[in-house]
Design a protein around this motif. Structure first.
Motif, mmCIF file in Angstrom:
data_model
loop_
_atom_site.group_PDB
_atom_site.id
_atom_site.type_symbol
_atom_site.label_atom_id
_atom_site.label_comp_id
_atom_site.label_asym_id
_atom_site.label_seq_id
_atom_site.Cartn_x
_atom_site.Cartn_y
_atom_site.Cartn_z
ATOM 1 N N ASP A 47 0.832 -1.211 0.000
ATOM 2 C CA ASP A 47 0.000 0.000 0.000
ATOM 3 C C ASP A 47 0.863 1.256 0.000
ATOM 4 O O ASP A 47 0.596 2.218 -0.729
ATOM 5 C CB ASP A 47 -0.924 0.014 1.218
ATOM 6 N N LEU A 48 1.904 1.271 0.825
ATOM 7 C CA LEU A 48 2.775 2.439 0.907
ATOM 8 C C LEU A 48 3.519 2.668 -0.403
ATOM 9 O O LEU A 48 3.669 3.805 -0.858
ATOM 10 C CB LEU A 48 3.771 2.279 2.058
ATOM 11 N N LEU A 49 4.001 1.605 -1.022
ATOM 12 C CA LEU A 49 4.735 1.744 -2.278
ATOM 13 C C LEU A 49 3.831 2.272 -3.392
ATOM 14 O O LEU A 49 4.256 3.083 -4.217
ATOM 15 C CB LEU A 49 5.328 0.398 -2.690
ATOM 16 N N VAL B 209 11.907 2.835 -1.091
ATOM 17 C CA VAL B 209 11.749 1.431 -0.725
ATOM 18 C C VAL B 209 12.385 1.148 0.634
ATOM 19 O O VAL B 209 11.818 0.431 1.464
ATOM 20 C CB VAL B 209 12.364 0.519 -1.806
ATOM 21 N N SER B 210 13.555 1.730 0.875
ATOM 22 C CA SER B 210 14.246 1.489 2.148
ATOM 23 C C SER B 210 13.432 1.991 3.332
ATOM 24 O O SER B 210 13.378 1.353 4.390
ATOM 25 C CB SER B 210 15.617 2.166 2.142
ATOM 26 N N SER C 204 11.728 -0.294 6.423
ATOM 27 C CA SER C 204 11.935 -0.012 7.834
ATOM 28 C C SER C 204 10.627 0.199 8.568
ATOM 29 O O SER C 204 10.429 -0.298 9.683
ATOM 30 C CB SER C 204 12.820 1.227 7.985
ATOM 31 N N SER C 205 9.695 0.923 7.949
ATOM 32 C CA SER C 205 8.429 1.229 8.610
ATOM 33 C C SER C 205 7.539 0.002 8.756
ATOM 34 O O SER C 205 6.577 0.017 9.518
ATOM 35 C CB SER C 205 7.682 2.322 7.838
ATOM 36 N N CYS C 206 7.856 -1.067 8.019
ATOM 37 C CA CYS C 206 7.065 -2.300 8.108
ATOM 38 C C CYS C 206 7.816 -3.407 8.838
ATOM 39 O O CYS C 206 7.463 -4.585 8.743
ATOM 40 C CB CYS C 206 6.652 -2.764 6.713
ATOM 41 N N GLY C 207 8.860 -3.019 9.569
ATOM 42 C CA GLY C 207 9.510 -3.958 10.468
ATOM 43 C C GLY C 207 10.544 -4.872 9.849
ATOM 44 O O GLY C 207 10.868 -5.911 10.441
ATOM 45 N N PHE C 208 11.086 -4.513 8.675
ATOM 46 C CA PHE C 208 12.121 -5.336 8.058
ATOM 47 C C PHE C 208 13.488 -4.726 8.341
ATOM 48 O O PHE C 208 13.723 -3.539 8.089
ATOM 49 C CB PHE C 208 11.884 -5.467 6.551
ATOM 50 N N GLY D 124 17.056 -4.071 3.630
ATOM 51 C CA GLY D 124 16.409 -3.994 2.328
ATOM 52 C C GLY D 124 16.425 -5.326 1.605
ATOM 53 O O GLY D 124 15.467 -5.670 0.896
ATOM 54 N N ALA D 125 17.498 -6.093 1.801
ATOM 55 C CA ALA D 125 17.591 -7.392 1.140
ATOM 56 C C ALA D 125 16.525 -8.354 1.660
ATOM 57 O O ALA D 125 15.863 -9.061 0.889
ATOM 58 C CB ALA D 125 18.988 -7.983 1.346
#
Length: 327
Positions: free
Chosen positions: A279-281, A288-289, A293-297, A300-301
């Motif tokens: 949704d954010l993208l 993307v980075s 981060s905002s989705c808890g990952f 980036g890889a």
């Protein structure tokens, strides 16, 4: 709730601005209660003008073209202005539209939006410091882009000279609220009866069913765990944390998800976070980075691998929000 809908001499003049890809059902839920109110009351309470930015017909999201009465430049002032939009509102937020809305606001109009109409008002700076609502699919990106707006989960909001409805049925409730305050509860109830609409909802009613109801599960422990996870999409939650919250064993947490949902707690929560990321993208210009981060990952890889597994596409494939403000 004290409303700010204007009162005074009838008929009330309303301008309804249609933007490309507007939802026909949301438009109907906005304009049909006005027509029915005039019929129920036996007098002309409302007059409305349907406008587009250039006066040309507007294509709805279902592909149908709707004729309008005038371009926005021909509408000098209305007591109430309603923006009706739906998919991709950012593509149709032009400078002439924003300037017209700001001019209407300066002249004292009460201004609102239906479905994604709140996005247009926010881009115009007309919702700063106000409560507002928007369709739940757009809520995440809206909060990221307009932190100065107090977004709620209600079906509609009325805050001083601004109002918003989150979708088609919500527009019906909002218009019935307006009719009740301007023409009386008897007229509003008569309109609802004519539409076989037997329950007028209050503004604070939630837009969606609780996640447990959407998944048709009645297990009380699982329902609480699902609610816990849905509120924590900005971080990765492990099974141990879930077990502590519910005061059960990790094995029992695993069993609940496997038996009732056919998946693991970790996989379920990761899917929720990836859906939020998508949704954010699609709806913002966040890098993307930053989305990762905002989705808890943590990296980036990791995010890219998980995204490709879930959607069979790269995160960058879902980027590409383009603002056409100079059309």
């Amino acid at each position: 709730m004290k409303s700010a809908f204007p009162s005074g001499d009838e008929p009330y003049k309303i301008a309804i601005l249609l933007l490309e890809q507007f939802a026909m059902i949301a438009f109907s839920s906005t304009v049909e209660p006005l027509r029915e109110a005039n019929w129920v009351a036996g007098r002309r309470i409302y007059e409305w003008t349907v406008v587009s930015h250039d006066g040309n017909p507007v294509r709805a999201s279902n592909g149908l073209m709707l004729e309008v009465n005038a371009p926005i430049k021909d509408v000098d002032l209305s007591a109430i202005v309603i923006v009706c939009s739906s998919f991709n509102p950012h593509l149709y937020t032009t400078q002439p539209v924003l300037a017209w809305l700001r001019r209407q606001a300066r002249r004292g109009a009460m201004i609102g939006g239906v479905e994604t109409g709140a996005y247009i008002l926010a881009r115009a700076g007309l919702l700063d410091g106000h409560r507002a609502t928007i369709h739940w699919e757009n809520a995440t990106s809206f909060v990221e882009e307009f932190p100065q707006v107090e977004l709620t989960n209600g079906i509609f909001e009325i805050d001083r000279r601004r109002f918003s409805a989150s979708g088609a049925s919500a527009a019906m409730d909002m218009m019935l609220c307006m009719i009740s305050e301007q023409a009386g509860q008897k007229v509003a109830s008569g309109v609802a009866d004519e539409f076989v609409y037997n329950r007028i909802r209050r503004s604070e009613a939630p837009q969606r069913l609780p996640v447990a109801d959407r998944l048709s599960t009645r297990n009380p422990r699982l329902r609480r765990l699902l609610s816990f996870l849905e509120k924590r999409l900005a971080e990765a939650i492990d099974v141990g944390e879930m077990a502590v919250v519910e005061e059960i064993s990790e094995r029992e947490v695993q069993r609940l998800f496997r038996v009732h949902l056919g998946t693991s707690p970790k996989a379920y929560h990761r899917r929720l976070r990836l859906q939020r990321a998508q949704d954010l993208l699609r709806q913002t210009d966040m890098p993307v980075s930053e989305v990762a981060s905002s989705c808890g990952f943590g990296s980036g890889a990791d995010f890219s691998r998980a995204y490709r597994r879930e959607f069979a596409r790269r995160p960058s494939d879902d980027c590409g929000v383009v603002y056409l403000l100079d059309r």
